[in-house]
Each structure stands twice: as C-alpha cells, then as structure tokens.
Design a protein around this motif. Structure first.
Motif: not given
Length: 329
Positions: A8-9, A46-48, A51-52, A60-61
């Motif tokens: 998850e972000y 990326t974590r935040q 780039y979703r 993507r996650i």
C-alpha cells in the motif's frame, strides 16, 4: 530471499520485510545477486504513490522497492547476449533492488570496470546517468556555457556541478544553508547563492551583467521555477527534472514568452536510456570520470535491509545530502 516491499502507499511504516522465492529470469531478463542498492527520492515517490498512474515508470503495488543497484549476474534469460553469468553489473530504472536478488531487463544493465566498487556503482549509476543526459542530450553544455544548478549539494546537483565544470561551463549554484554552500563550492561551483525566497534570480542577473544564464537545472519545482525563469537569458532553457517542493499546477505557457521566449522541458531518464548501448555509454563516461578523479561520489549514508526506514525518513526530512546506499550482500 529477503526483500523490502510495499503493498500500500504511505509513509515509511508501509515498508515490509518479506521472505520470497528467488525469481527465475524470463526471456530478456537477468537475475542479479544484489550487492548494493542506491536509495533515491524515486524510491520515496514510489512508496508515496506518485507513479501509480505513470506510463514512463509503470511500477505498481505490490512491488519490491529500489530502482538502482549493483551486483553479480547469476543467470540470464533466453535471448540475452549482452551479459553472462559472473559479470559485474549496475542498473537503474528497474525496480527490485531492495532485495538479495533482483530481476533486471538486460537492456538496463551496464557492465562495471574492475576499478569501480559495487557501492560506488550503486551510488553513481542513476544519478550519474541523469546528470549525463541532462548535460549532454538536453542542455548541450560545453565550454563557454553558463548554467544554474539548484539543490547543488544534493546527489544529482553535486554531479551536475562537477560534470558541467569538466565541460568548461561557468556554474552558478543554489543551496539552502552555509554548510551546503560549502559543499557546492568544494566541487567547483563558480558562484554559490542562497535561495532567499527567489532573490537568487536577481543575484544571477547581477553576476551576468543582466543577461541571465543559458540553462537552469531545476529539481526543486514549485518554490523556485518562476524565479528560475527570471534567472534565464532570452531564449534560454529551463530544465525542470524534479519537483521536490511540489508540482506547478497553474503554469501558463504565456509566462515563458513574457520571461524572454524561454524553452521549458520536463525530461525523464527512462526516455534517454533507449537501448543497452546508450546505457553502457553513459555508464562508461561516468565511471571513467570517477576513475580519473574528475568526479567524486560522496556516500553520506549507509543502511541495510534492517534499517531502510531510517534512510527513507532522512530523505523525506532533507537530512541526507549527497548519496545513500544500502549494503545487501
């Protein structure tokens, strides 16, 4: 194998240590035993979730973080001819480096010369390739050029200063503190200025006898971009390659005309790593400069898979100047 993933972000608390199987390379891929991974703002973004929906960086996650690393080739997939088992390599813009093993597209891999250690390679490949394409392909910086580098004590900023000086340019630099100014000056910047709520633009104009610089490299974004226009000469170029303080959502192209018929570009490294030959050429230039002593890569933070949260916190709080790496092997 151990890896750091996000499902998850959010903040550093979403980083998860997981045990997953060592992957097998598909056609065109290479399995690398990771020795070191670079830690970058792109990992934070990326974590935040920035780039979703990106098409340029389609990560993507769930995903394993880390878009820059170095290590040893363990296995190659079908059709790979550019490297072989046992090669020492580095890469960027391919996620998965926060792990003991990573799958990397062969087209993203650069071979390392014997004189370049893995930690230096992991610290240099992304930021070095970025500085290289910005100077060579986008801005065409050469002898007699003038340029302004924002965030000059940061990882890419430090490299831009050094490589621009190596090309014979006159370099103006901005930083946010005397300590950071000293870093920029030590790397060869000709003029080091404080941001001063945009007053840097007036100082640049004064120092260039009213002309302005040929090129501004602006990774700061919202708080500096309009003043970057003021610091740029007529028909000059503003390169907005990052948005640390946030994006510009209200920019009217009319402003570029009013500022002197300026050119504004927002490039991305992925579009300047078209093939394995380009990847290797950029890496060769950067590694050669390091070996010749013309380029210094400062590793100011070292972390492990067990302490990566601290690295992310330091970057977000701007407590990390220069480069941070994660020692994995």
């Amino acid at each position: 194998m151990r890896a750091i993933q996000i499902h998850e972000y959010g903040g550093p608390e979403v980083l998860q240590r997981v045990e997953i199987d060592v992957p097998k390379p598909a056609p065109g891929e290479v399995l690398v035993r990771v020795v070191a991974a670079g830690i970058n703002f792109m990992d934070i973004h990326t974590r935040q979730g920035k780039y979703r929906e990106s098409r340029t960086y389609p990560v993507r996650i769930p995903c394993t973080l880390g878009m820059e690393g170095s290590g040893e080739v363990i296995e190659v997939g079908a059709g790979v001819t550019s490297c072989r088992k046992g090669d020492r390599v580095a890469w960027c813009i391919a996620w998965g480096a926060y792990a003991e093993y990573a799958l990397v597209p062969a087209a993203r891999l650069a071979k390392l010369p014997d004189g370049i250690d893995y930690d230096i390679a992991a610290a240099a490949i992304f930021q070095g390739s970025t500085a290289h394409y910005l100077l060579e392909d986008v801005a065409h910086i050469g002898a007699g050029s003038t340029c302004l580098v924002h965030a000059a004590s940061g990882g890419i900023g430090q490299l831009l200063v050094q490589l621009a000086k190596r090309r014979g340019a006159e370099v103006f630099a901005t930083t946010s503190s005397p300590a950071k100014a000293a870093i920029a000056k030590s790397l060869g910047a000709d003029h080091v200025l404080m941001y001063e709520d945009g007053a840097f633009a007036d100082r640049v104009r004064d120092l260039t006898h009213g002309r302005g610089v040929d090129v501004v490299f602006d990774a700061v974004g919202r708080t500096t971009l309009r003043d970057s226009f003021r610091a740029t000469r007529t028909r000059g170029l503003v390169v907005n390659y990052g948005s640390v303080t946030g994006p510009m959502s209200d920019l009217d192209p009319y402003e570029l005309g009013e500022a002197g018929s300026l050119f504004l570009t927002r490039p991305r490294l992925a579009d300047h790593l078209a093939d394995v030959e380009t990847v290797q050429r950029r890496a060769d230039d950067i590694f050669a400069a390091i070996q010749q002593g013309a380029l210094h890569i400062g590793i100011n933070g070292r972390y492990t898979l067990d302490t990566v949260e601290a690295a992310h916190a330091a970057l977000e709080e701007r407590r990390q100047s220069g480069k941070a790496v994660m020692d994995i092997a």
